[in-house]
Enzyme design. Structure first.
Site, mmCIF file in Angstrom:
data_model
loop_
_atom_site.group_PDB
_atom_site.id
_atom_site.type_symbol
_atom_site.label_atom_id
_atom_site.label_comp_id
_atom_site.label_asym_id
_atom_site.label_seq_id
_atom_site.Cartn_x
_atom_site.Cartn_y
_atom_site.Cartn_z
ATOM 1 N NE ARG A 54 55.050 13.658 45.837
ATOM 2 C CZ ARG A 54 54.594 12.403 46.037
ATOM 3 N NH1 ARG A 54 53.405 12.210 46.568
ATOM 4 N NH2 ARG A 54 55.318 11.358 45.692
ATOM 5 C CE LYS A 204 47.464 37.896 46.467
ATOM 6 N NZ LYS A 204 47.431 36.493 46.097
HETATM 7 C C1 LIG Z 1 41.503 36.409 48.270
HETATM 8 C C2 LIG Z 1 42.410 35.496 47.502
HETATM 9 N N1 LIG Z 1 42.334 34.180 47.689
HETATM 10 C C3 LIG Z 1 43.128 33.320 47.015
HETATM 11 C C4 LIG Z 1 44.035 33.758 46.080
HETATM 12 C C5 LIG Z 1 44.899 32.772 45.333
HETATM 13 O O1 LIG Z 1 46.146 32.699 45.915
HETATM 14 P P1 LIG Z 1 47.517 32.334 45.148
HETATM 15 O O2 LIG Z 1 47.739 33.375 44.122
HETATM 16 O O3 LIG Z 1 48.532 32.299 46.237
HETATM 17 O O4 LIG Z 1 47.285 30.984 44.527
HETATM 18 C C6 LIG Z 1 44.159 35.128 45.851
HETATM 19 C C7 LIG Z 1 45.133 35.631 44.860
HETATM 20 O O5 LIG Z 1 45.113 36.772 44.482
HETATM 21 C C8 LIG Z 1 43.325 36.016 46.582
HETATM 22 O O6 LIG Z 1 43.383 37.348 46.399
#
Ligand SMILES: Cc1ncc(COP(=O)(O)O)c(C=O)c1O
Length: 390
Positions: A54, A204
């Site tokens: 952690r 992503k």
């Molecule tokens: C532009 C953007 N920021 C933040 C997030 C949040 O990320 P996570 O799903 O990894 O928590 C997303 C999720 O779709 C996103 O598209």
């Protein structure tokens, strides 16, 4: 300075010198110390790698070394998801009585943090039109501590002038945080424009294979130390195996991003010319109202586009149902094309009024993968043709 393809392959080499060419997975929750002094040091070392997972783990440190070098920042850290990166940083940086500025066009989870979560803890928030740099200035109050930007924004692909916002914030002793998920550090480096903290949904493009949920934060070590301190309490820790998968995905980021960029541009151009489509939101199109700003601060425009269908909600839904390659799914940034209809997806997160203020009902968010360009173009054109007949 080595190029980005060299960085993603080698920047973590010194983190834990080991003779294994592929890094081992440190699948352990805790580490032992040879003596009391080492143990005590490990307990307070920010983003360390050998005390308790952690607090930090070698697999986290390897990801962080690559991200920091790609983003051009002093340091980086990893979290269990993009949202964990955002909420941990915000909890670390603001307190009751403070004020935070965000954007009207922003990822639904970020909007929900601004509209629903922070106000519950006595933090006031204002959402502004990010296309107008003056709107950020008008929203400033003596209590403003933080400005959250996202560019290009999800799902309208609006652009924020990073230099203008960071200059404004610095002049008023306000911190800035940029969500760089859509652009990736290959297309845009917010820290080069003076942004303090850069964060990603590493779920992503950074990972790129839709098999990990993760987040990263990049910025000055001193600021990240504060965030790490709060992260010990929120406990949103990334598992070592997921960190290993993330590093493995990042190795090929510089190979994947140019293909995403090329596919995004080709799909935007094909759909822009289609009679079923009212408008395509893509910063690489000359018709995008902020194309020049995007070209000034980005070196590529990414794989995500917003496609607005003239016949609204039903036409958008029909288009999605006809696609052969892009599957209906909430994510983006992987090698496979995905598509989503935000007006239906956000129902659980935001109320009807908040949705109507954020997205047109006929908008489809299309995330181009790394498939062959001509296959994707033929597929979206056929689905758009069919959406007119449905
Ligand atoms: C532009 C953007 N920021 C933040 C997030 C949040 O990320 P996570 O799903 O990894 O928590 C997303 C999720 O779709 C996103 O598209």
């Amino acid at each position: 300075m080595p190029g980005s393809s060299t960085v993603t392959v080698h920047a973590d080499r010194e983190v834990l010198p080991d003779r294994a060419v592929a890094p081992p997975i440190y699948q352990t929750a805790a580490f032992s110390a040879p003596d009391g002094e080492t143990f005590a040091r490990g307990a307070v070392e920010p983003r360390g790698k050998a005390f308790y997972t952690r607090f930090g783990n070698p697999n986290h440190a390897q990801v962080a070394a690559v991200v920091a070098e790609l983003e051009g920042t002093e340091a980086a850290m990893v979290t269990a998801s993009g949202m964990a990166a955002l909420t941990t940083a915000v909890l670390a940086l603001v307190s009751a009585g403070d004020h935070v500025i965000g954007q009207r066009s922003t990822y639904g989870g970020t909007a929900s943090v601004l509209l629903n979560l922070l106000p519950r803890f006595g933090v006031a928030t204002t959402l502004v039109d990010q296309t107008d740099p003056e709107a950020f200035a008008r929203a400033l109050t003596p209590q403003t501590r933080l400005i959250l930007v996202e560019t290009p924004s999800n799902p309208l692909l609006q652009i924020t002038d990073l230099r203008a916002v960071s200059d404004l914030a610095r002049a008023h002793d306000v911190l800035t945080m940029a969500d760089n998920t859509f652009a990736t550090p290959l297309n845009q480096r917010p820290a080069d424009f003076g942004i303090d903290l850069v964060w990603h949904s590493a779920t992503k493009y950074l990972n790129g294979h839709t098999d990990v949920s993760a987040g990263v934060l990049a910025g000055p070590a001193e600021l990240l130390d504060k965030v790490w301190d709060t992260g010990l309490l929120t406990g949103a820790v990334l598992g070592p195996f997921d960190a290993w998968l993330l590093l493995r995905g990042m190795r090929t980021l510089p190979l994947r991003v140019p293909r995403h960029n090329a596919n995004g541009q080709a799909l935007a151009e094909a759909l822009h010319a289609h009679p079923a489509v009212r408008r395509v939101h893509y910063p690489g199109l000359a018709s995008h109202p902020q194309h020049k700003l995007a070209a000034d601060q980005m070196s590529g425009f990414g794989g995500v586009l917003g496609v607005e269908f003239t016949d609204g909600f039903e036409a958008a839904d029909a288009f999605l149902g006809r696609l052969r390659y892009a599957r209906r799914s909430a994510s983006l940034g992987g090698v496979e094309s995905l598509a989503v209809h935000p007006a239906s997806m956000w129902r659980g997160m935001l109320d009807d009024e908040q949705i109507a203020a954020s997205v047109p009902p006929g908008l489809v968010r299309l995330a181009a993968g790394t498939e062959d360009t001509e296959d994707l173009v033929a597929d979206v054109v056929a689905a758009a043709d069919a959406s007119m007949g449905d």
